[in-house]
Scaffold this active site. Structure first.
Site, PDB file in Angstrom:
ATOM      1  CD  GLU A   1     -89.056 -14.029 -40.062  1.00  0.00           C
ATOM      2  OE1 GLU A   1     -88.860 -12.798 -40.105  1.00  0.00           O
ATOM      3  OE2 GLU A   1     -88.147 -14.852 -40.157  1.00  0.00           O
TER       4      GLU A   1
ATOM      5  CD  GLU B   1     -87.139 -16.662 -44.230  1.00  0.00           C
ATOM      6  OE1 GLU B   1     -86.285 -15.978 -43.618  1.00  0.00           O
ATOM      7  OE2 GLU B   1     -88.227 -16.203 -44.610  1.00  0.00           O
TER       8      GLU B   1
HETATM    9  C1  PNW Z   1     -86.285 -13.039 -42.100  1.00  0.00           C
HETATM   10  N1  PNW Z   1     -83.783 -10.634 -36.566  1.00  0.00           N
HETATM   11  O1  PNW Z   1     -86.264 -11.846 -41.385  1.00  0.00           O
HETATM   12  C2  PNW Z   1     -87.280 -12.799 -43.225  1.00  0.00           C
HETATM   13  O2  PNW Z   1     -88.308 -13.738 -43.318  1.00  0.00           O
HETATM   14  C3  PNW Z   1     -86.642 -12.570 -44.545  1.00  0.00           C
HETATM   15  O3  PNW Z   1     -87.507 -11.826 -45.355  1.00  0.00           O
HETATM   16  C4  PNW Z   1     -85.285 -11.926 -44.357  1.00  0.00           C
HETATM   17  O4  PNW Z   1     -84.701 -11.509 -45.550  1.00  0.00           O
HETATM   18  C5  PNW Z   1     -84.419 -12.943 -43.651  1.00  0.00           C
HETATM   19  O5  PNW Z   1     -84.991 -13.376 -42.430  1.00  0.00           O
HETATM   20  C6  PNW Z   1     -82.995 -12.474 -43.361  1.00  0.00           C
HETATM   21  O6  PNW Z   1     -82.996 -11.386 -42.497  1.00  0.00           O
HETATM   22  C7  PNW Z   1     -85.599 -11.629 -40.194  1.00  0.00           C
HETATM   23  O7  PNW Z   1     -83.366  -9.472 -36.392  1.00  0.00           O
HETATM   24  C8  PNW Z   1     -85.014 -10.389 -40.004  1.00  0.00           C
HETATM   25  O8  PNW Z   1     -83.671 -11.499 -35.661  1.00  0.00           O
HETATM   26  C9  PNW Z   1     -84.425 -10.068 -38.807  1.00  0.00           C
HETATM   27  C10 PNW Z   1     -84.402 -10.984 -37.776  1.00  0.00           C
HETATM   28  C11 PNW Z   1     -84.972 -12.240 -37.957  1.00  0.00           C
HETATM   29  C12 PNW Z   1     -85.565 -12.555 -39.169  1.00  0.00           C
END
Ligand code: PNW
Length: 449
Positions: A166, A355
């Site tokens: 990401e 994920e």
């Molecule tokens: C991902 N958003 O993060 C990460 O790869 C993980 O480490 C995390 O724990 C998981 O998703 C759940 O949040 C994101 O705001 C965090 O759109 C925020 C966003 C997207 C992905």
């Protein structure tokens, strides 16, 4: 035969990341990461949580591998903490750090589970952060060196690698929005530079992994593109949505898959375009063996001839349902549409959902169980859309649930639980939730139940 069956070789997995599950962040000679540094500033993380112990997979990995075995997953996606191997990011090697990953890898393989390794899931060595972090292209080079070194040590047993996780989250969220480490709020051009450098880090690690690994090793990356869903499934709206997907994700996924910034992106960014060379574009655009996609939440699109690019992104209405966190709006169709757009736009490489999941307000019930009805509903509806993709011949080859177990949800600390297995943070006891039993049954049936 079930209605929503998957192809015979569909890969079922679960995912975590080093900083979020390991705990013992400074054990055995590990260096400080930028996330640990960030967490140590009072007021940055909800409840001032710090995952120094957390879910403690560092000590409990054998128990966790048994949980994976019980679930029936065939692959475990986890990340390596760079500062365990190179405490200062470059130079001095800490063999004890690699020993931990060797123990985990061997335990997984002994139990018939394939390790799928992410080389970087946001925890940058703090020593590199202090030299500019992702603003500094030396960080990309250091990442390549670290990746090549690790590959030379473990590719006898590990055959599946993701370079970075990401890019938008460890660049814009950390250097522009300030909510992630290192917590900066830089201007647009500088933020675009960090995004570009994130892509370059991917390219350099890809080259280093290829150079240091035998031919049977395959390498991809994990991205979380904006997930554009046609509000109405007609050819006109589908085409507009595909265009939106390509341009809105132009600085990362499109750049990596096409090896150049789309003209529209160059025009839109204007003076805020990052600095780069043709040589860098070659590294960034080098072919990947598979595409990892983290998919949680949708954006809806309609065709609109009067709009400059022919599409309009529809703001979600105030009553649009969300899961137990602001940013995660419910919209299972995205699990079909993002793989479909990737397939329609670019050459066909195997696609993996790396994920997908949601945080629930989980509680242990008086009978000792966790009844996460919302997560079970979420997984069922999203998985049906993954199944639709496979049924239509899109090369979606596997699915990793986020997450195997409750863990440290970055700036939201331990308040948000994404696991299908509950963790009691006082006793470290693991309790599979209802969703874990659901997931286990789906895996056994190779179908959505
Ligand atoms: C991902 N958003 O993060 C990460 O790869 C993980 O480490 C995390 O724990 C998981 O998703 C759940 O949040 C994101 O705001 C965090 O759109 C925020 C966003 C997207 C992905």
């Amino acid at each position: 035969m079930h209605t929503y069956s998957f192809p015979k070789d569909f890969l079922w997995g679960a995912a975590t990341a080093s900083f979020q599950v390991e705990g013992h962040l400074e054990a055995d000679g590990a260096g400080e990461s930028n996330w640990l540094h960030f967490c140590r500033k009072p007021g940055t993380i909800e409840n001032d949580d710090i995952p120094l112990v957390g879910s403690s997979q560092y000590t409990l990995y054998k128990e966790d591998v048994q949980l994976m075995k019980w679930l029936g997953i065939k692959a475990y996606r986890f990340s390596i903490a760079w500062s365990r191997i190179f405490p200062e990011g470059t130079g001095r090697i800490n063999p004890a750090g690699l020993d931990y990953y060797n123990r985990l890898i061997d335990e997984l393989l002994a139990n018939g589970i394939e390790p799928w390794i992410t080389m970087f899931h946001w925890d940058l060595p703090q020593a590199l952060e202090e030299k500019g972090g992702w603003l500094n292209k030396d960080t990309c080079k250091a990442f390549g060196d670290y990746s090549g070194y690790v590959a030379s040590k473990i590719t006898d047993r590990v055959k599946r690698f993701f370079t970075v996780n990401e890019i938008i989250c460890f660049t814009r969220a950390g250097y522009g929005d300030g909510g992630s480490a290192p917590g900066l709020r830089l201007g647009r051009k500088e933020v675009n530079q960090t995004i570009h450098n994130g892509c370059l880090a991917h390219g350099m690690a890809l080259a280093a992994l290829r150079a240091n690994a035998p031919k049977d090793v395959i390498v991809g990356l994990v991205d979380n593109p904006g997930n554009y869903v046609p509000a109405i499934e007609t050819p006109e709206h589908i085409e507009a949505t595909r265009k939106a997907f390509r341009l809105q994700n132009g600085q990362i996924l499109t750049l990596i898959r096409e090896g150049r910034y789309p003209d529209e992106v160059i025009a839109d960014l204007g003076a805020d375009m990052p600095e780069y060379t043709d040589e860098e574009l070659k590294l960034i655009g080098a072919p990947i063996d598979f595409q990892g996609l983290n998919i949680y939440t949708p954006e809806y699109v309609m065709a609109d001839d009067s709009a400059p690019r022919g599409y309009r992104i529809i703001p979600r209405c105030a009553s649009h349902p969300q899961m137990n966190v602001e940013w995660l709006k419910f919209g299972p169709e995205c699990l079909y549409w993002t793989p479909r757009h990737c397939h329609d736009l670019w050459n066909t490489v195997p696609i993996y959902i790396t994920e997908n999941g949601c945080p629930s307000a989980d509680r242990l019930a008086s009978d000792g169980e966790v009844y996460d009805t919302d997560r079970t509903m979420y997984l069922r509806t999203y998985l049906r859309n993954a199944q639709r993709a496979t049924a239509e011949g899109i090369p979606l080859k596997g699915y990793f649930v986020w997450s195997l177990l409750d863990n440290f949800e970055w700036a939201q600390g331990f308040q948000k639980r994404f696991g299908i297995v509950y963790v009691n943070y006082s006793t470290l006891k693991r309790t599979p939730k209802m969703s874990a039993k659901f997931y286990r049954s789906c895996i056994a049936a190779n179908a959505v139940l």
